[in-house]
Design an enzyme around this catalytic site. Structure first.
Site, PDB file in Angstrom:
ATOM      1  N   CYS A   1      61.773  36.162  46.241  1.00 49.48           N
ATOM      2  CA  CYS A   1      60.388  36.310  45.790  1.00 49.48           C
ATOM      3  C   CYS A   1      60.262  36.154  44.284  1.00 49.48           C
ATOM      4  CB  CYS A   1      59.826  37.661  46.221  1.00 49.48           C
ATOM      5  SG  CYS A   1      58.171  37.980  45.594  1.00 49.48           S
TER       6      CYS A   1
ATOM      7  N   CYS B   1      57.745  33.620  45.619  1.00 47.81           N
ATOM      8  CA  CYS B   1      56.353  33.987  45.334  1.00 47.81           C
ATOM      9  C   CYS B   1      55.971  33.890  43.864  1.00 47.81           C
ATOM     10  CB  CYS B   1      56.081  35.425  45.791  1.00 47.81           C
ATOM     11  SG  CYS B   1      56.959  35.970  47.249  1.00 47.81           S
TER      12      CYS B   1
ATOM     13  N   LYS C   1      56.321  30.290  42.220  1.00 40.57           N
ATOM     14  CA  LYS C   1      55.331  29.463  42.925  1.00 40.57           C
ATOM     15  C   LYS C   1      53.921  29.751  42.435  1.00 40.57           C
ATOM     16  CE  LYS C   1      53.478  31.174  46.205  1.00 40.57           C
ATOM     17  NZ  LYS C   1      53.872  31.225  47.579  1.00 40.57           N
TER      18      LYS C   1
ATOM     19  N   TYR D   1      53.161  27.401  55.107  1.00 38.20           N
ATOM     20  CA  TYR D   1      52.528  27.751  53.832  1.00 38.20           C
ATOM     21  C   TYR D   1      53.250  27.137  52.642  1.00 38.20           C
ATOM     22  CZ  TYR D   1      56.108  31.384  53.147  1.00 38.20           C
ATOM     23  OH  TYR D   1      57.295  32.051  52.972  1.00 38.20           O
TER      24      TYR D   1
ATOM     25  N   GLU E   1      51.296  24.759  50.031  1.00 40.20           N
ATOM     26  CA  GLU E   1      51.213  25.200  48.634  1.00 40.20           C
ATOM     27  C   GLU E   1      51.759  24.148  47.674  1.00 40.20           C
ATOM     28  OE1 GLU E   1      51.442  30.016  49.504  1.00 40.20           O
ATOM     29  OE2 GLU E   1      53.269  28.908  49.059  1.00 40.20           O
TER      30      GLU E   1
ATOM     31  N   HIS F   1      26.376  41.717  43.996  1.00 38.31           N
ATOM     32  CA  HIS F   1      25.646  40.454  43.879  1.00 38.31           C
ATOM     33  C   HIS F   1      25.557  40.022  42.418  1.00 38.31           C
ATOM     34  CE1 HIS F   1      22.826  37.356  45.111  1.00 38.31           C
ATOM     35  NE2 HIS F   1      22.079  37.689  44.044  1.00 38.31           N
TER      36      HIS F   1
ATOM     37  N   GLU G   1      30.418  39.592  48.874  1.00 40.60           N
ATOM     38  CA  GLU G   1      29.298  40.253  49.550  1.00 40.60           C
ATOM     39  C   GLU G   1      28.983  39.617  50.903  1.00 40.60           C
ATOM     40  OE1 GLU G   1      25.350  39.858  47.818  1.00 40.60           O
ATOM     41  OE2 GLU G   1      26.048  38.125  46.656  1.00 40.60           O
TER      42      GLU G   1
END
Length: 496
Positions: free
Chosen positions: A70, A75, A78, A210, A214, A469, A474
């Site tokens: 990782c 991770c 990357k 993935y 990616e 908002h 939302e």
């Protein structure tokens, strides 16, 4: 030998008096799971040692580093490249917001690579300091089992030393796989892709997971021509089919050429680059070919059979609900067990291990509602069940709520790329079973959704929540119109 599945009252709590062993706990592998298991066990008073290979950005049988895949070759680096790649789109979007960018905008790959490497070197040192501050003994070298209580560490100079421990924790992670086709040695894996000396102008990627998606986004954002080949109709098998379609559309919209239902059959070196031949007879010339075809557990060099530790047909270490192997005092966490192969899951498993063995609190990892993200551009993030999974598990109809909209930023930038959100709800209990989002900031938003699902939130809870908002988030609390009601008896297409 069949594994004994532990009951809570059968979990032995270790006595941390050292006994006749060198250590209460010896950990093989200082990745995310190994480091967490070491320091949390030490916090309970255990005498702990951990072994890890010397640091290097590209892993091998004799190279690794504190932090593991990782931090060093997964991770973290990357995500740094994703950030770097994202600026191209930001520069394009900035024009309609009044920014006049005159002249060429040049990208310096070597500078990004240098800064990325500096960061992972820094993090490698951070993990070493964490272990040192926790009182964990660090040993450099490759660990393997001699018996159920003995680990032999082969040092970088070739010398060997043996250590004994009451408990052993294996946390050696996984490694990238290579496809067995002619010319496979010309391809690279994600390890090398994170440390290329030159940025490719023409990239071919094999895989629909993935990692493939990616890197397709990363290289395209940096100006490369990218061809993505995968066997199914859609990328990201295992994710919600509707969201997979959205990701595929976004990849194509960004200029990535998709080749569904296509495999590679041969690679060969030419004067102009690497010639790629597909199983459909197509030929493409590329500067780089990336095999992103999955990862396999890192268990081959551990000499597991010496202690009687069982593995499955792909080499994953078999464990029970508490991460205990077929040998009562040997445990395993993280990718080497091939459960849910995510860094936060390895951290959870390691924490549960420490509580169980040294904390007097038998604890099973909880795999419900684990969120995850695909850092494509834009990203996909999900938590809970997909629509297909919900239908497989549901006893009543499944309610599906969706929202597809043009984010406010895109209204000005004129980027034609919609954000898509989805909620999957149990019609009988009103409980939200799953949430998905593909669009900017999806991972940040879905992390909050994970808390809601973990707390058992219902659709009524979402509906009664006041939104922020203007924001994309939302939409999750304003989706009041039912998109469709699906019966478990229906048979959705699942082999895409």
């Amino acid at each position: 030998m069949a594994r004994k599945m532990l009951k809570d009252e059968e979990v032995e709590v270790a006595v941390t008096d050292g006994g006749s062993y060198d250590y209460d706990l010896f950990v093989i592998g200082a990745g995310s799971g190994g480091v967490r298991g070491s320091r949390t066990s030490a916090s309970f008073g255990a005498k702990v040692a951990i072994c890890e290979l010397p640091f290097h950005p590209i892993s091998s049988d004799w190279q690794g580093g504190h932090g593991g895949t990782c931090v060093i070759r997964g991770c973290v680096p990357k995500k740094i490249l994703v950030y770097g790649s994202s600026f191209r789109g930001e520069f394009e979007d900035a024009k309609n917001f009044g920014w006049e960018i005159n002249g060429d905008i040049n990208f310096n790959w070597k500078r990004l690579l240098e800064n990325k490497t500096q960061e992972i070197v820094r993090l490698n040192g951070v993990y070493q300091r964490i272990l040192g501050n926790s009182g964990v003994t660090m040993i450099e070298g490759a660990g393997s089992l001699v018996d159920a209580h003995t680990v032999e560490v082969t040092k970088p100079d070739g010398s060997k030393q043996r250590y004994t421990a009451k408990h052993i924790l294996i946390a050696t992670g996984s490694r990238a796989q290579r496809v067995n086709i002619p010319g496979k040695e010309l391809a690279i894996t994600s390890d090398e892709a994170l440390s290329l000396e030159e940025l490719p102008k023409r990239a071919v990627i094999l895989g629909g997971g993935y990692i493939a998606v990616e890197f397709a986004s990363i290289w395209k954002g940096m100006g490369a021509h990218v061809d993505l080949f995968y066997r199914k109709e859609l990328p990201l098998r295992g994710f919600d089919d509707e969201m997979r379609t959205v990701v595929a559309s976004n990849l194509e919209g960004r200029g990535i050429r998709l080749h569904p239902g296509t495999n590679l059959s041969e690679l060969s070196k030419t004067a102009d680059g690497i010639k790629v031949v597909t199983d459909k007879g197509e030929e493409i010339i590329a500067d780089v070919v990336l095999f992103a075809t999955g990862r396999t557990p890192n268990s081959q060099r551990l000499n597991l059979e010496a202690a009687g530790v069982e593995v499955d047909n792909i080499g994953a270490i078999k464990v029970d609900d508490y991460s205990r192997t077929s040998v009562p005092n040997i445990w395993a966490v993280g990718d080497v067990t091939n459960r849910i192969n995510l860094t936060p899951v390895a951290l959870m498993e390691a924490t549960c291990f420490s509580k169980t063995v040294f904390g007097g609190q038998p604890t099973k990892p909880d795999y419900r509602d684990v969120p995850c993200a695909v850092f494509s551009i834009p990203p996909l993030s999900v938590v809970g069940l997909s629509e297909q999974q919900a239908l497989e598990e549901a006893k009543s109809d499944v309610l599906v709520y969706t929202s597809s909209f043009n984010p406010m930023k895109n209204s000005i930038s004129k980027r034609q790329e919609k954000t898509v959100m989805k909620l999957v709800v149990d019609s009988e209990t009103d409980k939200v079973l799953g949430a998905s989002m593909c669009g900017p900031d999806a991972p940040e938003i879905i992390q909050g959704m994970a808390v809601a699902l973990k707390c058992g939130a219902t659709k009524a809870t979402f509906d009664s929540t006041v939104g922020i908002h203007p924001s994309a988030a939302e939409e999750f609390v304003t989706m009041r119109t039912l998109t469709r009601r699906v019966s478990p008896s229906s048979k959705p297409k699942t082999n895409l």
